[in-house]
Design a protein around this motif. Structure first.
Motif, short mmCIF file in Angstrom:
data_model
loop_
_atom_site.label_atom_id
_atom_site.label_comp_id
_atom_site.label_asym_id
_atom_site.label_seq_id
_atom_site.Cartn_x
_atom_site.Cartn_y
_atom_site.Cartn_z
N UNK A 5 25.82 15.36 -10.82
CA UNK A 5 27.22 15.72 -10.74
C UNK A 5 27.93 15.66 -12.08
N UNK A 6 28.94 16.51 -12.22
CA UNK A 6 29.83 16.48 -13.38
C UNK A 6 31.25 16.33 -12.85
N UNK A 7 32.09 15.64 -13.61
CA UNK A 7 33.45 15.44 -13.14
C UNK A 7 34.42 15.27 -14.28
N UNK A 8 35.67 15.08 -13.93
CA UNK A 8 36.73 14.90 -14.91
C UNK A 8 36.42 13.69 -15.77
N UNK A 9 36.80 13.81 -17.02
CA UNK A 9 36.58 12.66 -17.90
C UNK A 9 36.19 12.96 -19.33
N UNK A 10 35.14 13.69 -19.66
CA UNK A 10 34.11 14.23 -18.79
C UNK A 10 33.15 13.15 -18.32
N UNK A 11 32.76 13.18 -17.05
CA UNK A 11 31.83 12.21 -16.52
C UNK A 11 30.60 12.92 -15.99
N UNK A 12 29.45 12.28 -16.16
CA UNK A 12 28.20 12.75 -15.60
C UNK A 12 27.62 11.65 -14.73
N UNK A 13 27.04 12.02 -13.61
CA UNK A 13 26.38 11.06 -12.73
C UNK A 13 25.16 11.72 -12.13
N UNK A 14 24.10 10.95 -11.98
CA UNK A 14 22.88 11.50 -11.40
C UNK A 14 22.06 10.38 -10.77
N UNK A 15 21.22 10.77 -9.85
CA UNK A 15 20.33 9.81 -9.19
C UNK A 15 19.04 10.52 -8.81
N UNK A 16 17.93 9.81 -8.91
CA UNK A 16 16.64 10.30 -8.43
C UNK A 16 16.25 9.45 -7.23
N UNK A 17 16.04 10.09 -6.09
CA UNK A 17 15.67 9.39 -4.88
C UNK A 17 14.34 9.93 -4.34
N UNK A 18 13.58 9.06 -3.76
CA UNK A 18 12.45 9.50 -2.95
C UNK A 18 12.94 9.54 -1.52
N UNK A 19 13.01 10.74 -0.97
CA UNK A 19 13.59 10.93 0.36
C UNK A 19 12.55 10.59 1.45
N UNK A 42 0.80 -1.22 0.00
CA UNK A 42 0.00 0.00 0.00
C UNK A 42 0.84 1.28 0.00
N UNK A 43 2.13 1.18 0.40
CA UNK A 43 2.94 2.40 0.40
C UNK A 43 4.17 2.27 -0.49
N UNK A 44 4.20 1.29 -1.37
CA UNK A 44 5.36 1.07 -2.23
C UNK A 44 5.66 2.28 -3.10
N UNK A 45 4.64 3.05 -3.45
CA UNK A 45 4.84 4.19 -4.34
C UNK A 45 5.22 5.47 -3.59
N UNK A 46 5.25 5.43 -2.28
CA UNK A 46 5.60 6.61 -1.51
C UNK A 46 6.77 6.39 -0.56
N UNK A 47 7.22 5.16 -0.42
CA UNK A 47 8.30 4.88 0.52
C UNK A 47 9.65 5.27 -0.09
N UNK A 48 10.66 5.52 0.73
CA UNK A 48 11.98 5.90 0.22
C UNK A 48 12.56 4.85 -0.72
N UNK A 49 13.22 5.30 -1.76
CA UNK A 49 13.83 4.39 -2.73
C UNK A 49 14.77 5.18 -3.63
N UNK A 50 15.72 4.48 -4.20
CA UNK A 50 16.53 5.02 -5.29
C UNK A 50 15.79 4.68 -6.58
#
Length: 336
Positions: free
Chosen positions: A322-336, A178-186
């Motif tokens: 985030x951006x970094x040397x390389x060039x590298x890109x990294x990102x994440x979407x989290x439910x806090x 019942x709360x799978x869509x609102x609980x914290x997750x990456x």
């Protein structure tokens, strides 16, 4: 896969020395206001003689543990991100665990270096370990001392960077149907690399190529150098498609994101993000002026700032980018 992970606590550490841009102008013979105008940083913290990478990491992790109601004995792993470790071995993670009085045989620890995207890389690693049952609780900390590797003949590099550490403690999020869509997750994470920009952001010395046994002809090889224009061109070219793919993986849109916590790369980079990437520029966390670019510690320090200033609340969707040397890109979407 959306790993059911929860941020249990956050922490940060600000080194003792406050260095203003006005001081840098006076120290290095610049025109008044030049350091701030070229960097967008009014002040930054630099580590004092006794403030090592492991001490800063320890302080940030300890605060995150306190906020989570845990202690070092509750951790299964400690992941440390740093461009320049305190020493080649043992790792900064080992030194920090010793300072935290972690019990022997209980916790594993290791360092990683993924430039400015190191924290997001560590977060992905921790989430995967928790999702597969390898770990239950993991601390991820970025601890960076940029000030010891700056070329003060280059105004942009000299004025832009600050030192500091930021940490999170992650644990498994318990959810039911019942709360799978609102609980914290990456909800999704992604990393991409364009190695054709490898020379745009670098430190050539200090490893096996140039060192005390095989020194470079120019000692500036030990100092940080960058070509900001090349980096920004690559970011502008690749970030929109990169973010579209990430958000598609997460099943959300930019309008759904409650808060954007970016790497504090530069004033120009943050302005680009506000203008081009998000439809809600006020949702972008910008602490550059008071902290500078803290390399991989930028994102966790900004995240901790968002939590402690009540900009981020449980159930919110947060985008880490985030951006970094390389060039590298990294990102994440989290439910806090």
């Amino acid at each position: 896969m959306q790993p059911p992970v929860r941020i249990l606590g956050t922490g940060s550490y600000a080194p003792s020395l406050i260095v203003t841009s006005a001081e840098l102008d006076e120290r290095f013979g610049r025109a008044p206001g030049e350091s701030f105008a070229r960097s967008g940083v009014s002040e930054r913290r630099w580590a004092g003689p006794e403030e090592t990478s492991s001490r800063m990491a320890t302080a940030a992790v300890r605060e995150a543990l306190d906020r989570a109601g845990l202690d070092a004995g509750d951790l299964d792993a400690l992941i440390v991100s740093a461009v320049a470790p305190e020493q080649p071995m043992p790792t900064t993670a080992v030194l920090a665990l010793a300072a935290l009085d972690a019990p022997g045989g209980r916790c594993e620890g290791f360092d990683l270096n993924a430039s400015c995207i190191g924290f997001v890389t560590g977060l992905r690693t921790a989430a995967a370990g928790i999702a597969t049952g390898q770990w239950s609780r993991v601390a991820v900390v970025a601890s960076e001392i940029a000030s010891k590797g700056l070329d003060h003949g280059c105004v942009e590099a000299s004025a832009l960077f600050g030192d500091g550490a930021g940490a999170v403690v992650l644990g498994r999020a318990e959810s039911s149907e019942h709360d799978a869509e609102t609980s914290p997750a990456l909800l999704a994470s992604r990393v991409s690399l364009w190695p054709e920009a490898a020379r745009a952001c670098r430190i050539d010395g200090g490893g096996t190529r140039y060192n005390v046994m095989t020194p470079p002809e120019d000692p500036r090889a030990y100092l940080f150098s960058m070509d900001g224009a090349i980096l920004l061109r690559h970011v502008a070219r690749h970030v929109p498609q990169f973010l579209d793919a990430l958000l598609d993986d997460a099943g959300v849109t930019l309008a759904d994101i409650d808060l954007v916590v970016p790497h504090q790369a530069s004033g120009v980079g943050l302005r680009y993000l506000r203008e081009r990437v998000t439809p809600h520029p006020e949702r972008v966390v910008d602490i550059l002026a008071e902290h500078g670019n803290q390399i991989s510690a930028s994102i966790p320090v900004a995240l901790h700032h968002a939590v402690t200033t009540n900009r981020l609340h449980r159930g919110n969707l947060v985008l880490l980018l985030g951006t970094g040397a390389g060039l590298s890109l990294a990102a994440a979407v989290l439910r806090y």
